[in-house]
Each structure stands twice: as structure tokens, then as C-alpha cells.
Design a protein around this motif. Structure first.
Motif, mmCIF file in Angstrom:
data_model
loop_
_atom_site.group_PDB
_atom_site.id
_atom_site.type_symbol
_atom_site.label_atom_id
_atom_site.label_comp_id
_atom_site.label_asym_id
_atom_site.label_seq_id
_atom_site.Cartn_x
_atom_site.Cartn_y
_atom_site.Cartn_z
ATOM 1 N N ASP A 1 -19.060 -6.994 -0.855
ATOM 2 C CA ASP A 1 -18.605 -5.968 0.327
ATOM 3 C C ASP A 1 -17.363 -6.258 1.060
ATOM 4 O OD1 ASP A 1 -19.946 -3.779 1.896
ATOM 5 O OD2 ASP A 1 -19.435 -5.577 3.494
ATOM 6 N N LYS B 1 -12.053 -1.956 -6.297
ATOM 7 C CA LYS B 1 -13.459 -2.256 -5.866
ATOM 8 C C LYS B 1 -14.302 -2.701 -6.918
ATOM 9 C CE LYS B 1 -13.601 1.132 -2.007
ATOM 10 N NZ LYS B 1 -14.531 2.175 -1.074
ATOM 11 N N ASN C 1 -14.340 -4.955 -1.384
ATOM 12 C CA ASN C 1 -14.443 -3.488 -1.328
ATOM 13 C C ASN C 1 -13.936 -2.804 -0.021
ATOM 14 O OD1 ASN C 1 -15.343 -3.581 -4.080
ATOM 15 N ND2 ASN C 1 -17.455 -3.000 -3.500
ATOM 16 N N HIS C 2 -13.982 -3.614 0.946
ATOM 17 C CA HIS C 2 -13.407 -3.090 2.369
ATOM 18 C C HIS C 2 -11.980 -3.666 2.744
ATOM 19 C CE1 HIS C 2 -17.652 -1.855 2.811
ATOM 20 N NE2 HIS C 2 -17.231 -1.117 3.447
ATOM 21 N N CYS D 1 -24.683 -11.309 9.206
ATOM 22 C CA CYS D 1 -25.288 -10.333 8.107
ATOM 23 C C CYS D 1 -26.693 -10.511 8.066
ATOM 24 C CB CYS D 1 -24.602 -10.603 6.755
ATOM 25 S SG CYS D 1 -22.987 -10.004 6.550
#
Length: 387
Positions: free
Chosen positions: A34, A45, A37-38, A270
Motif C-alpha cells: 500500500d 504499482k 502504491n501511494h 493501521c
């Protein structure tokens, strides 16, 4: 601009005797995916394809075959036990894929198709055994799970202990997932060994630690327990009985590095303020980052190009600087020793003063050299006290 996706397999058991650690590996790997991907640092990604072998060894081959045939993955992150890694090894070698293996393991293996991100025996077994030889006893009682990790760890331990004129008082093994630990605990109470080296895995280890603590407390015994695998989430599972275990690891939540403090903060955001990352979970997180950085450097997902790009690429991870040694595809890591406390954390009391080159075959080890007092270590040189 829309970023292209690169498929990545994640293989870890969410049920079975070591489900707790499989879940930790999955959470950490997905957290890294994650973040990547950001991130603007990567022009691609990662598309995570998760498979659950349910703790069944034969299933590891099945799910990897599925990932390779049906999703086209070239890179697989996962496996927790050495038995599962051994099951996957033939298929990644035959199809020329790359397994990024996060767990610490027993060594004596090297494959072009595996990146060994976890600790090698010179990172965890050697510092632990030599600390005990130096400071506690030369006589060990060993209890572990009946498979390759325990066999090889005990063999290395026996060589070190024998060279120091010590002895292995007993070696007791249980099948993976076995919970009948009382007969071993009874024997420990009766024989009163100076130390117990625990290489049990998952639920077997939790049952043993609770029974060991209860029986030795009732008998008025103070027998140190040693481990190369116990981690913070497991301390919480076991409860107060887990306090006092001397553990060797490259990662503890209590590491006071800026990278780790930031990692723990993100982790708790998280997964909850009372949760803790584990050594193998953190290693899975590192594996994803090592892979992503190598993909970026290589500009392709081709196995050979990615492997070449990954070698020697230093990453300042939560556990400290980590990079892959080109001689054997294992990671250069910093060994540490700690003792578990009643708050479910580890108090670190030793660490190497620099990252240590992996020695999976212990080819640099001279077992005839006696350990010395004062905490020095032979192949993990210049251990120092951490205040």
C-alpha cells in the motif's frame, strides 16, 4: 499518468498451527504494498495476489503453481517455516521465479531463485549460544518442533557447545502443532537443567512456555529459556508467562532508530495502538521494499535483471541498514539479543556494532575458539551493550 501494475504473489497461512505468524507476515507485506502504491518514488504499482495454504505443507506447492500459471507472477513473497520453503523451492527453480523468503532460518541452503531476507544462523543462533556459554552455562536442554529448522539449529548448537566443553543434556521434539508438552516440562523440573533452548513453533511453543512457567514457578526453579523466534505478538498470545525469555533476533519493536519509530507509528495507525509488529512481519515488509527498489533499478520484472539490481542496494529499514549479499542471496543484518518483559516487549541488551555479512553455511565459523567473558562474540564481532 496511470501507473502499470506488476503482479506479486504473497503466500502465508492464515490458519493452522502457525497462523498467528502468517497473519503478521500478510499484514506487513500488504502495508508495504500500500505504501509503495501511494508513493511518488515508484512509477509502477504492485498488484498483490494473496494465497493461503492453511498451514498444510503440500498446499504451498499448489498455491505457488497457481500463482505462476494463472496470474503470471514472477516474484513471490512468503512462507514462514523451512518445511514450506523447501516445498516451494523446486517449483520456483524449475520455472525460474524468485521467492523472497522473510523468515529467519537454519541456513545451509543457497538458491539463485530465493532471496533470504531473514536472519541466517550466524545472525541469531551464534550470538545467542555464545552469550549463554559466556554468561550462563555450557549445558543445554533442547526442546523443539520435529522438522528441519530445529534439527539444523540443534546441530549447530551442539557443535558450539561441544567445542566449549559443554553438553546437550537432552533433545526433545514434538510434531508441528502438538500440544502434549507436560512430559517434557515434567522432565525439565526433575532434571533442573541450567538453560532450556526452545525451538518449538507456533501453538506448540505457546503451550510449552505456559506449562514451563507454571511448573518451574511452582517448583521454585529459575531456569532461563532461550529462543531464536519469539516475537512481540507471540508474547501477547502467551501472556505473562512469556516474560524473561532471552531471544536473538534482527528486529524488535523496541529498536530506537528513526526508521523504526516511524514504522511502528504507521503500524499502530493501521492495526491498533495495542498491536505490535513481529520480526518475520517486519522482514516481509522489508522484502516488499527490497523487491520494489530492485524493480525500479532494473526497469523490468525479469528475474535476472531484478536479482542483479537488488544485490548490494542498501535500504535503511526499520531494523537498520539491510542489503543483499551477492555471494549467497542472503541479507546483511544486525544481530541483537534481548529479554522479554512483563509488558509484552523486549529489552535489548546487546547488538552488533555494524551489520553482519550472512554466513549461511557457517564457513567462517571456528568452533574450536572458546567464547570469552564480557560479551564479545566471534563471528558477530564487537557486540556492545545498548542502554
Amino acid at each position: 499518468m496511470t501507473k502499470p501494475y506488476i503482479p506479486v504473489g504473497i503466500v502465508c497461512s492464515q490458519s493452522g498451527p502457525y497462523q498467528a505468524m502468517g497473519r503478521e507476515i500478510l499484514k506487513s507485506a500488504l502495508m508495504a504494498v500500500d505504501e509503495i502504491n501511494h508513493s511518488s518514488d515508484f512509477d509502477f504499482k504492485l498488484a498483490a495476489h494473496v494465497r493461503d495454504p492453511h498451514g498444510v505443507i503440500a498446499e504451498y506447492h499448489t498455491v505457488c503453481d497457481d500463482l505462476i500459471r494463472n496470474t503470471g507472477v514472477e516474484h513471490i513473497i512468503g512462507c514462514y517455516t523451512s518445511a514450506s520453503r523447501k516445498q516451494v523451492l523446486p517449483i520456483v527453480e524449475r520455472t525460474d521465479r524468485l521467492l523472497w523468503y522473510p523468515a529467519r532460518y537454519e541456513g545451509f541452503e543457497c538458491s539463485d531463485n530465493v532471496i533470504y531476507v531473514g536472519a541466517s544462523p550466524n545472525h541469531n543462533v551464534l550470538p545467542l549460544v555464545r552469550y549463554v556459554l559466556d554468561n550462563i552455562s555450557r549445558h543445554f536442554f533442547c526442546v523443539g518442533s520435529n522438522y528441519v529448522w530445529t534439527w539444523e539449529t540443534n546441530r549447530v548448537t551442539r557443535e558450539l557447545v561441544t567445542a566449549a566443553q559443554g553438553s546437550i543434556l537432552a533433545e526433545r521434539l514434538l510434531e508441528l502443532g502438538e500440544s502434549a508438552v507436560e512430559h517434557i516440562v515434567d522432565e525439565i523440573v526433575r532434571r533442573k537443567p541450567p538453560v532450556v533452548f526452545n525451538t518449538l513453533v507456533g501453538s506448540s511453543s505457546y503451550d510449552f512456555i505456559r506449562a514451563f512457567n507454571s511448573a518451574t514457578t511452582a517448583a521454585g526453579l529459575d531456569i532461563p529459556m532461550l529462543s531464536c523466534s519469539l516475537c512481540e505478538p507471540e508474547l501477547k498470545i502467551v501472556g505473562p508467562a512469556s516474560a524473561g525469555c532471552i531471544t536473538s533476533s534482527a528486529y524488535f519493536e523496541s529498536i530506537q532508530l528513526p526508521e523504526n519509530r516511524a514504522f511502528v507509528e504507521r503500524w499502530k495507525a493501521c492495526h491498533g495502538e495495542t498491536s505490535s509488529p513481529s520480526v518475520d512481519g517486519q522482514s516481509a515488509y522489508v522484502a516488499v521494499y527490497l523487491l520494489a527498489r530492485a524493480l525500479k533499478r532494473a526497469g523490468t520484472s525479469n528475474i535476472g535483471e531484478v536479482r542483479r539490481a537488488a544485490i548490494g542496494n542498501r535500504y535503511n529499514s526499520p531494523q537498520g541498514p539491510v542489503w543483499i549479499d551477492g555471494d549467497n542471496n542472503h541479507c546483511v543484518l544486525t544481530p541483537r539479543l534481548a529479554v522479554s518483559n512483563a509488558q509484552g516487549q523486549f529489552d535489548i541488551f546487546w547488538e552488533a556494532d555494524a551489520p553482519v555479512k550472512p554466513d549461511p553455511y557457517l564457513s567462517q565459523l571456528d568452533v574450536d575458539v572458546r567464547p570469552s567473558r564480557g560479551g564479545s562474540s566471534l563471528d558477530t564481532p564487537h557486540l556492545r551493550i545498548v542502554k
